[in-house]
Motif scaffolding. Structure first.
Motif, PDB file in Angstrom:
ATOM      1  N   ARG A 141       9.611   2.303   2.250  1.00  0.00           N
ATOM      2  CA  ARG A 141      10.147   2.525   3.596  1.00  0.00           C
ATOM      3  C   ARG A 141       9.033   2.620   4.643  1.00  0.00           C
ATOM      4  O   ARG A 141       9.128   2.034   5.714  1.00  0.00           O
ATOM      5  N   GLU A 142       7.955   3.322   4.305  1.00  0.00           N
ATOM      6  CA  GLU A 142       6.858   3.464   5.264  1.00  0.00           C
ATOM      7  C   GLU A 142       6.099   2.148   5.450  1.00  0.00           C
ATOM      8  O   GLU A 142       5.701   1.816   6.567  1.00  0.00           O
ATOM      9  N   VAL A 143       5.917   1.387   4.376  1.00  0.00           N
ATOM     10  CA  VAL A 143       5.266   0.077   4.498  1.00  0.00           C
ATOM     11  C   VAL A 143       6.100  -0.819   5.411  1.00  0.00           C
ATOM     12  O   VAL A 143       5.566  -1.458   6.325  1.00  0.00           O
ATOM     13  N   GLU A 144       7.408  -0.856   5.179  1.00  0.00           N
ATOM     14  CA  GLU A 144       8.287  -1.683   6.011  1.00  0.00           C
ATOM     15  C   GLU A 144       8.278  -1.223   7.466  1.00  0.00           C
ATOM     16  O   GLU A 144       8.273  -2.046   8.385  1.00  0.00           O
ATOM     17  N   TRP A 145       8.256   0.094   7.692  1.00  0.00           N
ATOM     18  CA  TRP A 145       8.235   0.631   9.053  1.00  0.00           C
ATOM     19  C   TRP A 145       6.970   0.185   9.786  1.00  0.00           C
ATOM     20  O   TRP A 145       7.030  -0.269  10.933  1.00  0.00           O
ATOM     21  N   VAL A 146       5.824   0.310   9.112  1.00  0.00           N
ATOM     22  CA  VAL A 146       4.567  -0.097   9.736  1.00  0.00           C
ATOM     23  C   VAL A 146       4.568  -1.598  10.004  1.00  0.00           C
ATOM     24  O   VAL A 146       4.137  -2.047  11.077  1.00  0.00           O
ATOM     25  N   MET A 147       5.075  -2.384   9.077  1.00  0.00           N
ATOM     26  CA  MET A 147       5.096  -3.839   9.250  1.00  0.00           C
ATOM     27  C   MET A 147       5.908  -4.230  10.494  1.00  0.00           C
ATOM     28  O   MET A 147       5.593  -5.218  11.148  1.00  0.00           O
ATOM     29  N   ARG A 148       6.920  -3.448  10.819  1.00  0.00           N
ATOM     30  CA  ARG A 148       7.716  -3.732  12.017  1.00  0.00           C
ATOM     31  C   ARG A 148       7.018  -3.285  13.299  1.00  0.00           C
ATOM     32  O   ARG A 148       7.348  -3.749  14.380  1.00  0.00           O
ATOM     33  N   HIS A 149       6.065  -2.355  13.179  1.00  0.00           N
ATOM     34  CA  HIS A 149       5.463  -1.754  14.364  1.00  0.00           C
ATOM     35  C   HIS A 149       4.013  -2.174  14.633  1.00  0.00           C
ATOM     36  O   HIS A 149       3.393  -1.625  15.545  1.00  0.00           O
ATOM     37  N   ILE A 150       3.488  -3.073  13.863  1.00  0.00           N
ATOM     38  CA  ILE A 150       2.131  -3.546  14.127  1.00  0.00           C
ATOM     39  C   ILE A 150       2.143  -5.049  14.349  1.00  0.00           C
ATOM     40  O   ILE A 150       3.083  -5.738  13.952  1.00  0.00           O
ATOM     41  N   THR A 151       1.105  -5.502  14.973  1.00  0.00           N
ATOM     42  CA  THR A 151       0.919  -6.935  15.156  1.00  0.00           C
ATOM     43  C   THR A 151       0.004  -7.414  14.039  1.00  0.00           C
ATOM     44  O   THR A 151      -1.131  -6.948  13.901  1.00  0.00           O
ATOM     45  N   ILE A 152       0.510  -8.318  13.232  1.00  0.00           N
ATOM     46  CA  ILE A 152      -0.266  -8.836  12.098  1.00  0.00           C
ATOM     47  C   ILE A 152      -0.958 -10.113  12.553  1.00  0.00           C
ATOM     48  O   ILE A 152      -0.289 -11.038  13.026  1.00  0.00           O
ATOM     49  N   PRO A 153      -2.279 -10.156  12.430  1.00  0.00           N
ATOM     50  CA  PRO A 153      -2.982 -11.393  12.793  1.00  0.00           C
ATOM     51  C   PRO A 153      -2.417 -12.588  12.012  1.00  0.00           C
ATOM     52  O   PRO A 153      -2.138 -12.478  10.805  1.00  0.00           O
ATOM     53  N   GLN A 154      -2.240 -13.686  12.695  1.00  0.00           N
ATOM     54  CA  GLN A 154      -1.632 -14.889  12.109  1.00  0.00           C
ATOM     55  C   GLN A 154      -2.351 -15.379  10.857  1.00  0.00           C
ATOM     56  O   GLN A 154      -1.729 -15.903   9.942  1.00  0.00           O
ATOM     57  N   HIS A 155      -3.660 -15.244  10.817  1.00  0.00           N
ATOM     58  CA  HIS A 155      -4.444 -15.808   9.714  1.00  0.00           C
ATOM     59  C   HIS A 155      -4.369 -14.992   8.419  1.00  0.00           C
ATOM     60  O   HIS A 155      -4.853 -15.426   7.385  1.00  0.00           O
ATOM     61  N   LEU A 156      -3.750 -13.821   8.467  1.00  0.00           N
ATOM     62  CA  LEU A 156      -3.696 -12.971   7.281  1.00  0.00           C
ATOM     63  C   LEU A 156      -2.408 -13.204   6.496  1.00  0.00           C
ATOM     64  O   LEU A 156      -1.315 -13.142   7.072  1.00  0.00           O
ATOM     65  N   PRO A 157      -2.527 -13.454   5.199  1.00  0.00           N
ATOM     66  CA  PRO A 157      -1.322 -13.608   4.365  1.00  0.00           C
ATOM     67  C   PRO A 157      -0.533 -12.296   4.318  1.00  0.00           C
ATOM     68  O   PRO A 157      -1.097 -11.226   4.123  1.00  0.00           O
ATOM     69  N   GLN A 158       0.768 -12.375   4.490  1.00  0.00           N
ATOM     70  CA  GLN A 158       1.609 -11.184   4.566  1.00  0.00           C
ATOM     71  C   GLN A 158       1.512 -10.320   3.312  1.00  0.00           C
ATOM     72  O   GLN A 158       1.480  -9.098   3.415  1.00  0.00           O
TER      73      GLN A 158
END
Length: 198
Positions: A141-158
């Motif tokens: 749940r916390e991993v998913e929450w952070v993933m929704r609230h941060i900007t992930i650089p395009q070049h990084l594999p999810q």
């Protein structure tokens, strides 16, 4: 990274997690918990030899410098353990988990700190008042929450971002509360292996 997770029944994944968790480790209690965990998994050893030792009777013998033997062994009692991971003997096989752990640390450094700090507090609060069986859900749940609230650089594999984030949360909680390390390590290991099986 998927190849790494499928090798040696999770042993390389455990090595990656331990390598990530021990980086920049300055908390003595956390270091001791890391050593105990790694030793229990046969993945680490204390290179300062601070493990259990058999005390000898002081029979009055002297060292060559004139000091009693017992004073020599007691002078090492304040040396803190240094964790040395037990990498595979094959240098190429050892390089893979080391490289992955380093890549994950680089990714973790790029994550937005305030959001990760909030998720770390949430995770610690949730696991403090729950059974270990629920920890996987809280971590997810916390991993998913952070993933929704941060900007992930395009070049990084999810998947690498998720793994780096997972380990960052685990490390953050365990640095604050080292007693959670063993169970939270196992939770993270299961979480990562289950994600890689999808």
């Amino acid at each position: 990274m998927d190849d790494l997770l499928n090798m040696s029944g999770g042993q390389n994944t455990a090595l990656v997690i331990l390598a990530f968790l021990q980086a920049d480790c300055s908390n003595v209690e956390y270091s001791k918990e890391l050593l105990a965990l790694g030793t229990g998994l046969n993945l680490t050893r204390d290179i300062n030899c601070n493990g259990p030792r058999i005390e000898t009777l002081d029979d009055g013998d002297l060292e060559t410098d004139g000091h009693p033997i017992s004073s020599v062994s007691s002078s090492f009692s304040d040396i803190h353990p240094v964790v040395d991971l037990q990498w595979p003997r094959n240098h190429e096989a050892a390089a893979v988990p080391q490289q992955v752990a380093e890549e994950l640390r680089v990714i973790a450094d790029q994550l937005e700190r305030s959001v990760v700090a909030q998720a770390t507090r949430n995770l610690r609060g949730n696991i403090s008042s729950s059974l270990c069986e629920q920890w996987n859900n809280y971590l997810s749940r916390e991993v998913e929450w952070v993933m929704r609230h941060i900007t992930i650089p395009q070049h990084l594999p999810q998947e690498q971002v998720i793994m780096a984030l997972t380990l960052t949360l685990v490390k953050g909680v365990c640095q604050q509360a080292p007693r959670f390390l063993k169970n939270l390590f196992n939770t993270a290991l299961q979480y990562i292996i289950l994600r890689s099986a999808r």
